[in-house]
Write an enzyme that holds these catalytic residues in place. Structure first.
Site, short mmCIF file in Angstrom:
data_model
loop_
_atom_site.label_atom_id
_atom_site.label_comp_id
_atom_site.label_asym_id
_atom_site.label_seq_id
_atom_site.Cartn_x
_atom_site.Cartn_y
_atom_site.Cartn_z
N LYS A 68 -12.33 4.87 44.58
CA LYS A 68 -13.57 5.78 44.69
C LYS A 68 -14.99 6.39 45.08
O LYS A 68 -14.70 6.70 44.94
CB LYS A 68 -13.70 4.33 43.16
N ASP A 107 -16.60 5.64 33.84
CA ASP A 107 -16.34 4.22 34.00
C ASP A 107 -17.49 3.30 33.14
O ASP A 107 -17.51 2.50 32.08
CB ASP A 107 -16.65 3.90 35.41
#
Length: 276
Positions: A68, A107
């Protein structure tokens, strides 16, 4: 398999064989009547991730650990538009490639969706929230809690200095604690979010009655931490709810349609059972 930008998206991470993202997106693609594909890829190095994103292979991808932050670092020097949540957390879990590339993070959206689904009684604006972990997942959790209205957030990290840095970045309402102070941080709290690892010895006794505990992982679906929470009468929130919650906006960005309203959780549970 020969891939083209015509219709293939992916989830990239390492390891990736366990990911349920292809189950989720594959079911939505079928329900929507789309001919696109969604696959799992496991580049071996950060350099391989960058090469994949620079190629004409994919229309876009989701990103999971450990890449990420690698993808965030890829996006910045290329002039890729970086969404506000990705910028705030310095991590990316969604990239739309093509003529107008964007790097996003869903997220936080997934985390809030999981809380609304499995702990609808929880009022974040009135809650004291404890976040375990000050890495990318912890930053995403803190950002989500702030956007959800929480004003009392306590970050606990093995290295206290990292928790303090995150707290200082986020500003008023966020405090940092070392792992040796976790019981102090948990006292009177209403929500615990595990963005690190399940701690076998974590004592939840100090949490408020009616509180909730979330574990971001979904393997196993009920982690030891969630089992202890349930035994204490606290509401467990599992990582699968978060995964599905972040996948919904990802699907729309990647394929241009809202995710169909089908029971993908049931399909995921069946896949988990089949995988043992």
């Amino acid at each position: 398999m020969t891939l083209s930008r015509d219709g293939v998206a992916a989830v990239i991470g390492r390891p990736i064989h366990h990911s349920l993202s292809p189950v989720i997106h594959g079911a939505w693609l079928e329900a929507a009547g789309l001919r696109n594909q969604y696959i799992a890829l496991a580049p071996e190095t950060p350099q391989a991730v960058w090469a994949l994103l620079d190629s004409d292979t994919l229309l876009g991808c989701n990103v999971t650990a450990p890449y990420k932050e690698v993808v965030f670092d890829w996006a910045r020097p290329r002039g890729v538009v970086i969404g506000p949540e990705a910028a705030a957390t310095r991590s990316v879990n969604l990239v739309r490639l093509g003529d107008h590339p964007r790097a996003e993070s869903t997220d936080g959206t997934g985390l809030l969706a999981a809380i609304r689904e499995q702990a609808p009684h929880l009022d974040l604006a009135a809650a004291t929230v404890v976040v375990l972990g000050a890495g990318g997942a912890g930053r995403a959790a803190v950002q989500a809690m702030t956007s959800g209205g929480a004003t009392d957030i306590r970050v606990v990290n093995r290295t206290r200095d990292r928790a303090l840095v995150l707290a200082e970045e986020q500003g008023a309402g966020v405090a940092g604690f070392g792992l040796d102070e976790v019981e102090v941080a948990l006292t009177g709290s209403h929500l615990l979010i595990n963005a690190a690892s399940s701690l076998e010895t974590l004592d939840l006794a100090g949490m408020s009655a009616g509180g909730a505990v979330m574990d971001m992982t979904y393997r196993p679906l009920e982690t030891p931490l969630l089992a202890r929470a349930r035994a204490r009468g606290l509401t467990p929130i599992d990582g699968l709810a978060m995964l599905i919650g972040q996948a919904r906006p990802s699907f729309e960005v990647l394929f241009g349609l809202p995710a169909p309203e089908i029971d993908v959780r049931r399909l995921c549970l069946e896949a988990l059972e089949a995988q043992g």
